[in-house]
Write a protein that holds these residues in place. Sequence first.
Motif, short mmCIF file in Angstrom:
data_model
loop_
_atom_site.label_atom_id
_atom_site.label_comp_id
_atom_site.label_asym_id
_atom_site.label_seq_id
_atom_site.Cartn_x
_atom_site.Cartn_y
_atom_site.Cartn_z
N MET A 132 -4.57 8.55 -3.78
CA MET A 132 -5.66 8.26 -2.86
C MET A 132 -5.48 9.09 -1.60
N ASP A 133 -6.58 9.44 -0.94
CA ASP A 133 -6.40 10.15 0.32
C ASP A 133 -6.09 9.16 1.43
N SER A 134 -5.53 9.68 2.51
CA SER A 134 -4.94 8.77 3.50
C SER A 134 -5.99 7.94 4.22
N ASN B 58 -5.40 -15.64 5.18
CA ASN B 58 -4.63 -16.37 4.18
C ASN B 58 -3.62 -17.31 4.82
N GLN C 33 -7.85 -2.33 -4.69
CA GLN C 33 -8.02 -3.23 -3.56
C GLN C 33 -8.12 -4.69 -4.03
N ASP D 87 -0.64 4.31 -4.83
CA ASP D 87 -0.87 5.53 -5.60
C ASP D 87 -0.57 5.33 -7.08
N LEU E 180 -2.26 -11.16 -3.18
CA LEU E 180 -2.05 -11.91 -1.94
C LEU E 180 -2.31 -13.40 -2.15
N LEU F 30 -2.99 16.33 -3.21
CA LEU F 30 -4.31 16.34 -2.58
C LEU F 30 -4.71 17.73 -2.11
N MET G 88 -7.86 0.53 3.35
CA MET G 88 -7.30 -0.52 2.53
C MET G 88 -6.32 -1.37 3.33
N ARG G 89 -5.52 -0.67 4.13
CA ARG G 89 -4.52 -1.35 4.94
C ARG G 89 -5.19 -2.33 5.91
N SER H 39 -8.68 6.55 2.96
CA SER H 39 -9.03 5.34 2.20
C SER H 39 -7.86 4.37 2.14
N LYS H 40 -6.62 4.93 2.27
CA LYS H 40 -5.47 4.04 2.33
C LYS H 40 -5.47 3.25 3.63
N ILE I 276 0.83 -1.20 0.00
CA ILE I 276 0.00 0.00 0.00
C ILE I 276 0.86 1.26 0.00
N LYS J 197 -8.15 -3.76 5.58
CA LYS J 197 -8.69 -4.92 4.85
C LYS J 197 -7.58 -5.89 4.47
N MET J 198 -6.43 -5.33 4.09
CA MET J 198 -5.30 -6.17 3.71
C MET J 198 -4.86 -7.04 4.88
N GLN K 110 -10.54 2.75 -6.78
CA GLN K 110 -10.09 2.30 -5.47
C GLN K 110 -10.43 0.82 -5.27
N ARG L 236 -13.25 7.56 -9.15
CA ARG L 236 -12.38 7.34 -7.99
C ARG L 236 -12.77 6.09 -7.22
N ALA M 173 -7.17 -9.82 5.39
CA ALA M 173 -7.03 -10.84 4.35
C ALA M 173 -5.77 -11.67 4.57
N MET M 174 -4.71 -10.98 5.05
CA MET M 174 -3.47 -11.71 5.27
C MET M 174 -3.60 -12.69 6.42
N TYR N 187 -4.01 19.47 0.61
CA TYR N 187 -4.43 19.64 1.99
C TYR N 187 -3.84 20.91 2.57
#
Lengths: 183, 87
Positions: free
Chosen positions: B67-69, B86, A38, A17, A45, A145, B75-76, B71-72, A12, B78-79, A34, A30, B82-83, A147
């Motif tokens: 991406m804005d932080s 797994n 994902q 990005d 994975l 972004l 994502m992190r 949503s990152k 990530i 969810k990852m 996204q 967007r 998942a890990m 900010y």
Amino acid sequence: MPSHKIDPNKWIDLYSDYLFNYTISRVNDRDIAQDLVQDTFFAGLKSMKNFKGEASERTWLVSILKRKIIDHYRKTNSNKGKAEVRMNYSSEESEGDWLEERVADPFDKTAEDTLENEELSGAIHRCLGKLPLKQANVFKMKTILNYETEVICNELNITPSNLWVIIHRARTAMAGCLKENWF
Amino acid sequence: MSEQVSKILMSCDSANHVCDKSQYKEATLWEKIKLNIHLIYCSACRTYTKNNSILTKTIKKSKVETMDSSSKDEMRRKMEEAMKNNS
């Protein structure tokens, strides 16, 4: 020669990005972009065992992402049951004009513009990838972004003068890197 | 005399700082005036200012996206889930 290693913990930070930018130029949304990124990480994975180390991690992830984008278009197409052609007229008056008459639309973005933008975005992301992670993050938040300084300072827990030092270093490095690779 | 001069003249460090700020439209008018006076006699800062504004224009032109932080982070999360599933 398996020289490339795989480490999903860093995906990530390192690639999200880049992949997002790659996707958004292809799907123009967007949220969808996204989701696709994902999905790509999840798929990566799952098939990590199949990674032979012949290509770099990023190339490998992009190849997964490409499949995901194709799947996305295939799905939206079958949802509607048939292919749909949508036409947007560039202005009110031209409504009802035939497609043939719109070929030389001066307001239309040319393919070259799009292509150049895409390459440039790629170059920017490659340069960002060379920066230390913290510098890259601050630079992205501030420059891409847009900010406010205050917001970034609160989020990352740094002082404004700290932020400006980081920005200065990042800008110097970015200008140098882009000069070599782009200008 | 020297006090008045130091009000108008600025060091290269602060000139660069003002230049960075002005790229994000955060420099005050007085700061920008001082920067421009500095640029008259300092070629190193002229080069820096030039490169800096090229960088700003390039990034604007490229319409690069990130991406804005938040949503990152999502994502992190969810990852990580998942890990766990797994392994």
